[in-house]
Design an enzyme around this catalytic site. Structure first.
Site, short mmCIF file in Angstrom:
data_model
loop_
_atom_site.label_atom_id
_atom_site.label_comp_id
_atom_site.label_asym_id
_atom_site.label_seq_id
_atom_site.Cartn_x
_atom_site.Cartn_y
_atom_site.Cartn_z
N ARG A 3 0.83 -1.21 0.00
CA ARG A 3 0.00 0.00 0.00
C ARG A 3 0.86 1.26 0.00
NH1 ARG A 3 -4.95 -1.80 3.98
NH2 ARG A 3 -6.43 -2.20 2.30
N LYS A 27 -14.71 -15.68 6.57
CA LYS A 27 -16.13 -15.60 6.94
C LYS A 27 -17.05 -15.46 5.73
CE LYS A 27 -17.21 -13.38 10.78
NZ LYS A 27 -17.33 -12.15 11.61
N GLY A 61 -6.26 -6.53 0.25
CA GLY A 61 -6.18 -7.17 1.56
C GLY A 61 -5.27 -8.39 1.59
N GLY A 69 -11.94 -4.35 1.62
CA GLY A 69 -13.37 -4.06 1.72
C GLY A 69 -13.83 -3.12 0.62
#
Ligand code: 3PG
Length: 393
Positions: free
Chosen positions: A35, A202, A350, A374
């Protein structure tokens, strides 16, 4: 960004919101500087054009105030190395007191300490956020500008992402423009076959994006911890694997699309550790007491086969616990299959971007590695991203 530079920035203070939220190890060392590297272009363009660049960024999710473990000091020092000039880190105590005078010359680059040390940054209260935004704007004097370049954080309605853009002439930075350009192409006119690979732990975090993507894709390959809820939805026992029981019904409905491809074999372990005993078993034969921590070789081959015929690929989320060597092969194999394919390929930020680098895969083997986790998922989901919407306004 080009518009701003064309207008002239020599000597002008420019606030740049970057996403420098990088992973750190226990010793506080950066483990993946992707990043930061992605942020260099916009910053050096502005500094090269003579702007006084004031970087605003966050690290982690500090709770209620300053936390030395979440200082941006490592990011400032790494950015300084990449820019070839030191980046001074300014704590809030100092920038607050020194409003409008950070002692900068044309071309200087400074960084404000973790903006989330101030709870107003993430406040749900509009007035709180506006008050912090006012303080940031005050640092730029009368002819300041704002450049939104933290693509990874544009899905957050936060003071330095959203509110500041309402108070200053606001511009999209080079990184935001390139990220949005790529994701827009994926959304509007992907070349077919369009294959999406999703992993991560998840399934509840991914249901909305799966629902949004299914009508658009030709195949959706599912691995990672989230695949076990799908396997359970198929009626399989999953032993001690990660399972979100309350999502089984939703997974069953999604499976009716006929586009979801699940692993047929998995690597199971008797413990969540690199020293655990492991076995590769069929996906419908996970023994009681064992947990699935990676997809197996047969699944990797099947996923690779689908990927080899794809024209467009989007990948988000590792296939297994790639940080532990015994469970890295699924992620490595699928990533390699994407590299080997001639598809236009996008890695959605991510953990998957970190996996590419941690596993030593060539970054240029992918068409685009997003800095947004996200943010890129919410973009593909078709959600309004506050940090983009405010620029469009
Ligand atoms: C990210 O890591 O996805 C961004 O930096 C946003 O961080 P957040 O999820 O803590 O808002």
């Amino acid at each position: 960004l080009d518009d701003l530079i064309d207008e002239g920035v020599e000597g002008r203070p420019v606030l740049v919101r970057s996403d420098l939220n990088v992973p750190l190890d226990d010793a506080g060392e950066i483990t993946d500087d992707g990043r930061i590297r992605a942020s260099v272009h916009t910053i050096s363009e502005l500094s090269g054009a003579g702007a006084q660049v004031i970087i605003v960024a966050h690290l982690g999710r500090p709770k209620g105030g300053p936390d030395p473990a979440l200082s941006l000091a490592p990011a400032a020092s790494r950015l300084g190395e990449l820019l070839g000039a030191p980046v001074r880190l300014i704590s809030q105590k100092h920038w607050d007191a020194g409003r409008g005078d950070l002692g900068m010359a044309a071309g200087d680059v400074v960084m404000l300490e973790n903006i989330r040390f101030d709870p107003r940054e993430t406040s749900k209260n509009d007035d709180d956020r506006a008050a912090l935004a006012d303080e940031l704007v005050a640092l730029t004097g009368d002819d300041g500008a704002f450049v939104s370049d933290g693509f990874g954080v544009v899905h957050r309605k936060q003071a330095s992402v959203y509110d500041v853009a309402q108070d200053l002439p606001a511009y999209a930075g080079g990184l935001v423009l390139s990220e949005v350009g790529v994701l827009r192409a994926l959304t509007e006119a992907p070349k077919r076959p369009y294959v999406v690979v999703l992993g991560g732990s998840k399934v509840s975090d991914k249901l909305a994006v799966i629902e949004a993507l299914l009508p658009k894709v030709d195949a959706l390959l599912v691995g990672g911890g989230m695949c076990f809820t799908f396997l359970a939805a198929q009626g399989y026992g999953v032993g001690d694997s990660l399972l979100e029981r309350e999502q089984i019904g939703s997974c069953r409905t999604l499976l009716e699309s006929g586009k979801i491809v699940l692993p047929t074999d998995v690597v199971v372990a008797d413990d969540f550790s690199a020293e655990a005993n492991t076995r590769t078993v069929a996906a419908d034969a996970i023994p009681d007491g064992w947990k699935g921590l990676d997809i197996g070789p047969e699944s990797v081959a099947a996923f690779a086969e689908v990927l080899s015929g794809a024209a467009t690929v989007f990948w988000n989320g590792p296939m297994g616990v790639f940080e532990l060597a015994p469970f890295a092969e699924g992620t490595r194999g699928v990533a390699q299959a994407i590299v080997d394919s001639s598809a236009f390929s996008v890695v959605g930020g991510g953990d998957s971007a970190a996996a590419v680098r941690a596993l030593g895969l060539p970054e240029d083997g992918f068409s685009h590695i997003s800095t947004g986790g996200g943010a890129s998922l919410e973009y593909l989901e078709g959600k309004t991203l506050p940090g983009i919407a405010v620029l469009e306004q």
